[in-house]
Design an enzyme around this catalytic site. Structure first.
Site, PDB file in Angstrom:
ATOM      1  N   GLU A 472       0.794  -1.230   0.000  1.00  0.00           N
ATOM      2  CA  GLU A 472       0.000   0.000   0.000  1.00  0.00           C
ATOM      3  C   GLU A 472       0.827   1.281   0.000  1.00  0.00           C
ATOM      4  O   GLU A 472       0.254   2.372  -0.074  1.00  0.00           O
ATOM      5  CB  GLU A 472      -0.969  -0.022   1.180  1.00  0.00           C
ATOM      6  CG  GLU A 472      -2.063  -1.069   0.992  1.00  0.00           C
ATOM      7  CD  GLU A 472      -2.864  -1.306   2.257  1.00  0.00           C
ATOM      8  OE1 GLU A 472      -2.638  -0.598   3.255  1.00  0.00           O
ATOM      9  OE2 GLU A 472      -3.719  -2.207   2.245  1.00  0.00           O
ATOM     10  N   GLU A 616      -0.014  -5.747  15.200  1.00  0.00           N
ATOM     11  CA  GLU A 616       0.105  -5.707  13.742  1.00  0.00           C
ATOM     12  C   GLU A 616       1.547  -5.577  13.285  1.00  0.00           C
ATOM     13  O   GLU A 616       1.964  -6.217  12.320  1.00  0.00           O
ATOM     14  CB  GLU A 616      -0.717  -4.548  13.177  1.00  0.00           C
ATOM     15  CG  GLU A 616      -0.682  -4.469  11.669  1.00  0.00           C
ATOM     16  CD  GLU A 616      -1.579  -3.384  11.108  1.00  0.00           C
ATOM     17  OE1 GLU A 616      -1.725  -3.321   9.877  1.00  0.00           O
ATOM     18  OE2 GLU A 616      -2.143  -2.604  11.897  1.00  0.00           O
TER      19      GLU A 616
END
Length: 681
Positions: A472, A616
């Site tokens: 991304e 994460e």
């Protein structure tokens, strides 16, 4: 390496004969003297309700309810809503409240095998207290806390259960009543409120459950604090040397689940109360035992065994069968990512669940099927044919990405990810009726999208321009390797689906798939996108063409891509899935050292105390990252275990390698036949 396959159901329970190392108990995660300054909560969940632990005794930090969204403090998009805390309990001995500072021998423990969170402590010289809470697996909207008090001296306890309406909810109404007949008295503490915009009604109802009969149970008092808060409580005198036990039962449900949540919350609480503590626990444990028929057992690496089982536990906790719910990247461990559904589900969490519990994976793909019409609308408003799934999805299936993130308008590979998952479900289950009714509509509509999305160049190749990559950090680029790869597979699988069903598919689907551009750099490495030179990347992208897409099968090419891109991943601020893919691919290349290195790197730097919950990013503080767990489980099952979804249907085993320190890997309950795979050196 020896490989054995058993076609009968096989379930092996690894028991730890000693608790000399809590961190390596294969079924339990423990914390002695929980420290609120270094504490990341553990989740107990049943696929509908998530309960996040607190370092405070008899408390929980947060309760999450799946399937209910509204706009609240997170931009102009929907999110999970801060909800009622059903387990807000206060306990006092002789008028002195239990607090973290006035107890001793405080310990917490998660029992993964039985889906139970337990705390225990000594209160001065008066009593030992043990409490356990459960998100009841067989009753998706119900929870229970069981409290046992063992006294050393005569004492009087006061127990209070407090229901406080969070600031996220409006127009609350509080109710208290006793349901009384000849054999029972059930006190009901109930609150009803609306989500911020009034879109949904939420109801919660609690009751105490006593071992004493109706005539001997304590009197329940009701207290209104203010409009936002009310409580029920009781007093009880206990003689020295006695054990006193009671339970708190609660139900949480919204109008997103049923038309009349107020009445249903109270009905469910009454039902659970009259089922009784023993029956509730037996049913709950039976359900968890059934889940654990699909298990992963490691011999030779106790810490890896515990960590892998924790990952299984969390994915099992965040999902359930016979629903149309799908997990967000953080599952039911909090409000992270607004509770939205991303590609994380189809590419990272879905594959291990598909092999372990196809019936649960079915719920995940059902979520997408029920939102297919919304995906058609999105495609139409962006000028494309077919169906274009949103990057972030909630209840309606409309795009829910905040407008400041370009992913919502440009990260299109999620459409192919959904189609790939649908085809994989058919391959594993062989359910042709499902394929006809639900799989084909998904595959057909998504193939139509890609056929309208591609652009033909002067060389006769097809390009996909102006996308956000799976990496991304690469925004508004052309011919992203992974996006183009998902389009290829989507078109191919749709054509195969048509053949299976005897339907005529457009010939252009195959023609386009054969000519979608995947390019290489001068060094022979698969190019991530047209403008890529040597930039760092956020996460695996081009490497995904080797797995899960399996478009690149040449071992030299796979290794070339691995060695190049593994140097492009920074050591911080990148999500945990990438290293899992590296591990999986190295396993299949039979490089044991590299496979084990990347396996450990995929999650160990992301662990948080005291329960080793996964964040994460490395050093991150936002557990539980179920996407990362899904990736690591694929590294174990599809990497070390070599299990693979056969293009011809079913599950096969490909050549792979175990870590050198693992003596044996056993994977049970695989596929609809519940096979067991055993691998040894």
């Amino acid at each position: 390496m020896k490989k054995y396959i058993f076609n009968h159901v096989f379930f092996f329970l690894m028991l730890c004969g000693s608790n000399y190392l809590y961190s390596q108990d294969p079924w339990k995660l423990s914390a002695d003297k929980p420290d609120s300054n270094n504490y990341y909560g553990e989740t107990v969940a049943n696929g509908m309700i998530g309960i996040i632990s607190s370092p405070e005794p008899l408390k929980v930090k947060e309760v999450v309810l799946a399937g209910t969204y509204d706009i609240y403090k997170r931009g102009r998009v929907s999110s999970f809503i801060p909800n009622y805390n059903l387990l807000n309990m206060k306990l006092a001995f002789n008028g002195e409240s239990v607090q973290t500072y006035n107890i001793n021998n405080y310990k917490q423990e998660l029992d993964m095998r039985n889906g139970a969170f337990t705390g225990s402590f000594q209160f001065k010289d008066l009593a030992t207290v043990t409490y356990s809470y459960y998100a009841l697996r067989h009753l998706p909207h119900c929870i229970m806390m069981v409290v046992n008090i063992n006294t050393q001296k005569d004492t009087e306890i006061n127990v209070e259960n407090l229901l406080e309406t969070p600031s996220s909810l409006n127009n609350q109404q509080n109710y208290f009543q006793n349901i009384t007949n000849t054999h029972v008295n059930i006190p009901l503490l109930t609150s009803v409120a609306f989500t911020p915009t009034g879109r949904s009604k939420i109801a919660v109802s609690n009751t105490f459950l006593f071992d004493e009969g109706k005539k001997l149970q304590p009197e329940i008092l009701h207290r209104m604090n203010d409009a936002d808060m009310h409580a029920m409580s009781f007093d009880k005198k206990i003689k020295a040397g006695k054990t006193y036990s009671f339970a708190l039962i609660g139900s949480l449900i919204s109008s997103d689940h049923i038309n009349d949540p107020y009445n249903e919350a109270e009905r469910l609480t009454i039902y659970a109360a009259l089922e009784g503590k023993s029956r509730l626990l037996n049913r709950h444990m039976q359900e968890w035992n059934s889940l654990w028929q699909s298990d992963i057992q490691v011999e030779g690496d106790p810490q890896a065994q515990q960590d892998i089982r924790s990952m299984l536990y969390h994915l099992y906790s965040f999902t359930r069968k016979s629903t149309s719910l799908s997990p967000s990247p953080m599952g039911l461990s909090g409000l992270g990512y607004n509770g939205h559904v991303f590609w994380d589900t189809e590419i990272w969490m879905f594959p291990p669940m598909l092999l372990l519990h196809p019936e649960i994976a079915k719920s995940m793909i059902e979520y997408r099927y029920q939102r297919l019409d919304a995906a058609r609308k999105k495609a139409a408003i962006y000028g494309y044919d077919g169906a274009m799934f949103p990057w972030e999805s909630a209840d309606s299936g409309a795009e829910e990405t905040p407008v400041n993130a370009l992913t919502g308008a440009f990260e299109h590979h999620v459409t192919g990810d959904v189609a790939i998952a649908a085809w994989q479900y058919y391959l594993v289950t062989g359910d042709k009726e499902w394929l006809k009714e639900k799989g084909w509509p998904i595959l057909k509509a998504t193939a139509e999208f890609w056929a309208s999305r591609v652009e033909k160049n002067d060389k006769g190749e097809y390009e996909i321009k102006n996308v956000v990559a799976a990496d991304e950090w690469a925004e508004n680029i052309d011919n992203n390797a992974y996006t183009n790869g998902t389009a290829i597979r989507n078109l191919q699988y749709a054509s195969k689906c048509a053949t299976v069903l005897g339907v005529i598919a457009p010939k252009e689907w195959t023609l386009i798939a054969d000519k979608i551009l995947i390019s290489k750099m001068s060094n022979g490495v698969t190019r991530e996108h047209d403008s890529y030179t040597d930039q760092n990347i956020k996460q695996a992208d081009a490497n995904l063409l080797a797995y899960p897409l399996k478009l690149i099968t040449d071992k030299e090419q796979i290794e070339r891509d691995l060695k190049y891109y593994q140097t492009k991943i920074p050591q911080s601020d990148t999500p945990a899935m990438t290293q899992a893919i590296f591990s999986l691919l190295y396993s299949r290349l039979e490089d044991s050292d590299q496979a084990y290195h990347w396996f450990k790197d995929a999650y160990q730097p992301n662990l948080n105390p005291p329960f080793r919950v996964i964040s994460e990013c490395k050093g991150g503080t936002n557990p539980y990252f179920s996407t990362g767990a899904g990736g690591v489980l694929q590294a174990v099952i599809m990497g070390f275990g070599g299990l693979d979804i056969d293009a011809a249907g079913g599950i096969k085993q490909v050549k792979s390698v175990l870590p050198k320190n693992w003596k044996k890997l056993t994977i049970t309950g695989i596929g609809i036949e519940k096979k067991t795979f055993v691998l040894t050196h």
